[in-house]
Motif scaffolding. Sequence first.
Motif, PDB file in Angstrom:
ATOM      1  N   LYS A   6       0.950  -1.433   0.044  1.00  0.00           N
ATOM      2  CA  LYS A   6       0.029   0.141  -0.003  1.00  0.00           C
ATOM      3  C   LYS A   6       0.937   1.372   0.125  1.00  0.00           C
ATOM      4  CE  LYS A   6      -3.885  -1.821   2.617  1.00  0.00           C
ATOM      5  NZ  LYS A   6      -4.675  -1.837   3.660  1.00  0.00           N
ATOM      6  N   LYS A   7       0.555   2.164  -0.669  1.00  0.00           N
ATOM      7  CA  LYS A   7       1.189   3.552  -0.835  1.00  0.00           C
ATOM      8  C   LYS A   7       1.086   4.394   0.657  1.00  0.00           C
ATOM      9  CE  LYS A   7       2.050   3.480  -5.384  1.00  0.00           C
ATOM     10  NZ  LYS A   7       1.286   2.170  -5.679  1.00  0.00           N
ATOM     11  N   LYS A   8       2.099   4.863   1.105  1.00  0.00           N
ATOM     12  CA  LYS A   8       2.218   5.511   2.409  1.00  0.00           C
ATOM     13  C   LYS A   8       2.102   6.810   2.307  1.00  0.00           C
ATOM     14  CE  LYS A   8       4.230   1.427   4.957  1.00  0.00           C
ATOM     15  NZ  LYS A   8       5.376   0.950   5.627  1.00  0.00           N
ATOM     16  N   LEU A   9       1.282   7.619   2.897  1.00  0.00           N
ATOM     17  CA  LEU A   9       1.233   8.926   2.756  1.00  0.00           C
ATOM     18  C   LEU A   9       2.014   9.717   3.786  1.00  0.00           C
ATOM     19  CD1 LEU A   9      -2.580   9.706   2.080  1.00  0.00           C
ATOM     20  CD2 LEU A   9      -0.786   9.000   0.569  1.00  0.00           C
ATOM     21  N   TYR A  34      -9.705   6.704  -2.209  1.00  0.00           N
ATOM     22  CA  TYR A  34      -8.569   5.970  -2.202  1.00  0.00           C
ATOM     23  C   TYR A  34      -8.361   5.913  -0.597  1.00  0.00           C
ATOM     24  CZ  TYR A  34      -3.729   4.171  -1.820  1.00  0.00           C
ATOM     25  OH  TYR A  34      -2.791   3.546  -1.834  1.00  0.00           O
ATOM     26  N   ALA A  35      -8.361   7.215  -0.094  1.00  0.00           N
ATOM     27  CA  ALA A  35      -8.095   7.231   1.518  1.00  0.00           C
ATOM     28  C   ALA A  35      -9.019   6.495   2.271  1.00  0.00           C
ATOM     29  CB  ALA A  35      -7.826   8.751   1.726  1.00  0.00           C
ATOM     30  N   ASN A  46     -10.992   3.779   1.163  1.00  0.00           N
ATOM     31  CA  ASN A  46     -11.040   2.473   0.828  1.00  0.00           C
ATOM     32  C   ASN A  46      -9.592   1.792   1.500  1.00  0.00           C
ATOM     33  OD1 ASN A  46     -13.253   2.577  -0.564  1.00  0.00           O
ATOM     34  ND2 ASN A  46     -12.191   2.667  -2.641  1.00  0.00           N
ATOM     35  N   ASN A  47      -8.607   2.607   1.645  1.00  0.00           N
ATOM     36  CA  ASN A  47      -7.398   1.974   2.321  1.00  0.00           C
ATOM     37  C   ASN A  47      -7.167   2.402   3.774  1.00  0.00           C
ATOM     38  OD1 ASN A  47      -5.630   0.583   0.151  1.00  0.00           O
ATOM     39  ND2 ASN A  47      -6.731   2.643  -0.691  1.00  0.00           N
ATOM     40  N   LYS A  48      -8.548   3.188   4.392  1.00  0.00           N
ATOM     41  CA  LYS A  48      -8.337   3.286   5.909  1.00  0.00           C
ATOM     42  C   LYS A  48      -7.594   4.185   6.380  1.00  0.00           C
ATOM     43  CE  LYS A  48     -10.539  -1.247   6.898  1.00  0.00           C
ATOM     44  NZ  LYS A  48     -10.418  -2.372   7.606  1.00  0.00           N
ATOM     45  N   LEU A  49      -7.049   5.426   5.639  1.00  0.00           N
ATOM     46  CA  LEU A  49      -6.370   6.498   5.547  1.00  0.00           C
ATOM     47  C   LEU A  49      -7.102   7.454   6.358  1.00  0.00           C
ATOM     48  CD1 LEU A  49      -4.440   6.502   2.609  1.00  0.00           C
ATOM     49  CD2 LEU A  49      -3.639   5.351   4.597  1.00  0.00           C
ATOM     50  N   LEU A  50      -8.547   7.543   6.359  1.00  0.00           N
ATOM     51  CA  LEU A  50      -8.946   8.599   7.162  1.00  0.00           C
ATOM     52  C   LEU A  50     -10.009   8.061   8.330  1.00  0.00           C
ATOM     53  CD1 LEU A  50     -10.333  10.718   3.835  1.00  0.00           C
ATOM     54  CD2 LEU A  50      -8.649  11.385   5.699  1.00  0.00           C
ATOM     55  N   GLU A  58      -0.034  11.900  -7.837  1.00  0.00           N
ATOM     56  CA  GLU A  58       0.803  11.009  -8.492  1.00  0.00           C
ATOM     57  C   GLU A  58       1.032   9.655  -7.703  1.00  0.00           C
ATOM     58  OE1 GLU A  58       4.193  13.737  -8.892  1.00  0.00           O
ATOM     59  OE2 GLU A  58       3.269  14.663 -10.540  1.00  0.00           O
ATOM     60  N   LYS A  59       1.276   9.938  -6.407  1.00  0.00           N
ATOM     61  CA  LYS A  59       1.763   8.772  -5.403  1.00  0.00           C
ATOM     62  C   LYS A  59       0.618   7.579  -5.582  1.00  0.00           C
ATOM     63  CE  LYS A  59       3.780   9.564  -1.568  1.00  0.00           C
ATOM     64  NZ  LYS A  59       4.176  10.051  -0.109  1.00  0.00           N
ATOM     65  N   ILE A  60      -0.361   8.060  -5.438  1.00  0.00           N
ATOM     66  CA  ILE A  60      -1.558   6.935  -5.234  1.00  0.00           C
ATOM     67  C   ILE A  60      -2.409   6.684  -6.568  1.00  0.00           C
ATOM     68  CG2 ILE A  60      -1.960   7.551  -2.786  1.00  0.00           C
ATOM     69  CD1 ILE A  60      -4.516   8.999  -3.422  1.00  0.00           C
ATOM     70  N   GLY A  61      -1.989   7.470  -7.689  1.00  0.00           N
ATOM     71  CA  GLY A  61      -2.610   7.145  -9.013  1.00  0.00           C
ATOM     72  C   GLY A  61      -3.935   7.541  -9.362  1.00  0.00           C
ATOM     73  N   VAL A  62      -4.367   8.584  -9.002  1.00  0.00           N
ATOM     74  CA  VAL A  62      -5.559   9.159  -9.095  1.00  0.00           C
ATOM     75  C   VAL A  62      -5.592  10.861  -9.875  1.00  0.00           C
ATOM     76  CG1 VAL A  62      -6.541   8.159  -6.941  1.00  0.00           C
ATOM     77  CG2 VAL A  62      -5.519  10.581  -6.920  1.00  0.00           C
ATOM     78  N   ASN A  63      -6.454  11.226 -10.341  1.00  0.00           N
ATOM     79  CA  ASN A  63      -6.509  12.514 -11.232  1.00  0.00           C
ATOM     80  C   ASN A  63      -7.331  13.391 -10.670  1.00  0.00           C
ATOM     81  OD1 ASN A  63      -5.562  11.146 -13.592  1.00  0.00           O
ATOM     82  ND2 ASN A  63      -7.499   9.928 -13.775  1.00  0.00           N
ATOM     83  N   ASN A  64      -8.057  13.368  -9.310  1.00  0.00           N
ATOM     84  CA  ASN A  64      -8.611  14.434  -8.604  1.00  0.00           C
ATOM     85  C   ASN A  64      -9.008  14.166  -7.177  1.00  0.00           C
ATOM     86  OD1 ASN A  64     -11.350  12.920  -8.553  1.00  0.00           O
ATOM     87  ND2 ASN A  64     -11.187  13.172 -10.754  1.00  0.00           N
ATOM     88  N   ILE A  65      -9.532  15.168  -6.456  1.00  0.00           N
ATOM     89  CA  ILE A  65      -9.533  15.017  -5.223  1.00  0.00           C
ATOM     90  C   ILE A  65     -10.677  14.236  -4.620  1.00  0.00           C
ATOM     91  CG2 ILE A  65     -11.309  16.846  -4.676  1.00  0.00           C
ATOM     92  CD1 ILE A  65      -8.093  15.737  -2.371  1.00  0.00           C
TER      93      ILE A  65
END
Length: 252
Positions: A189-192, A245-246, A248-252, A232-239
């Motif tokens: 998983k990408k780490k922010l 993504y955040a 779905n990956n339980k970052l929030l 760029e890091k998580i491969g998305v185009n907009n907020i």
Amino acid sequence: MDEIKKFFSEKNEVNGISDFEIKQTGDYLEIVKAFARITYQSLYIIDYEKKSFEYVSENPLFLCGLSPEEVRDLGYAFYFRNVLNEDQELLLKINEVGFEFYDKLPFEERKMYTISYDFHIVNDKKNVILINHKLTPMFLTQNGKIWKAMCIVSLSSTNSAGNISITKENSDIIWKYNLDENRWIKEEKKKLSQRELEIISLYASGLTINEIASKIFVSADTVKFHRRKLFEKIGVNNITEALAYAKNNKLL
């Protein structure tokens, strides 16, 4: 019935639930109903022994104009009625590869895994909607088969069906299924960064770029810079995609 049987893998054949297995459930449906009352997502419970839906929440997204009772009574026939034909084949493929993956896991870890994927449903107004579907085991039989599973349904943040992935609780690993190569690909998983997490959390609170800049004492251009690096890091185009993504990956 022959079509519906395709959704049930021989690897997860559940027969003859014992008294010991029944005891583990208690009044669990009351907890599920309480959760349904406080979430914006649709949820339902699959019973793999009875090959049916045990519970369906009232959230209209997944109901397609039907009542929860009607969807519950339809069970797996709901998919043949409300899922695009091409996506029905996708669901059967997901069912096959998902149970093959699950069958290789140690018994004691099986409840820790969740599978996620996207497919189209058609509502009562004939509108086609792309949804995200997450399934995780709730109760297992004594020999490790999934007896009951919870499914969570929300609007998809992607533009196409598929996007099959499996995650494990408290793990930084994600397994993504490549439909072209017919295999699972293991990724980390990408780490922010702390700043990226801070900015996306403020976006989730509904703040604008200027409001975020003022709150964290930087310029609006600095916020835009971190936002661009985040995309760029998580491969998305907009907020919107970044927030999905955040979530779905339980970052929030």
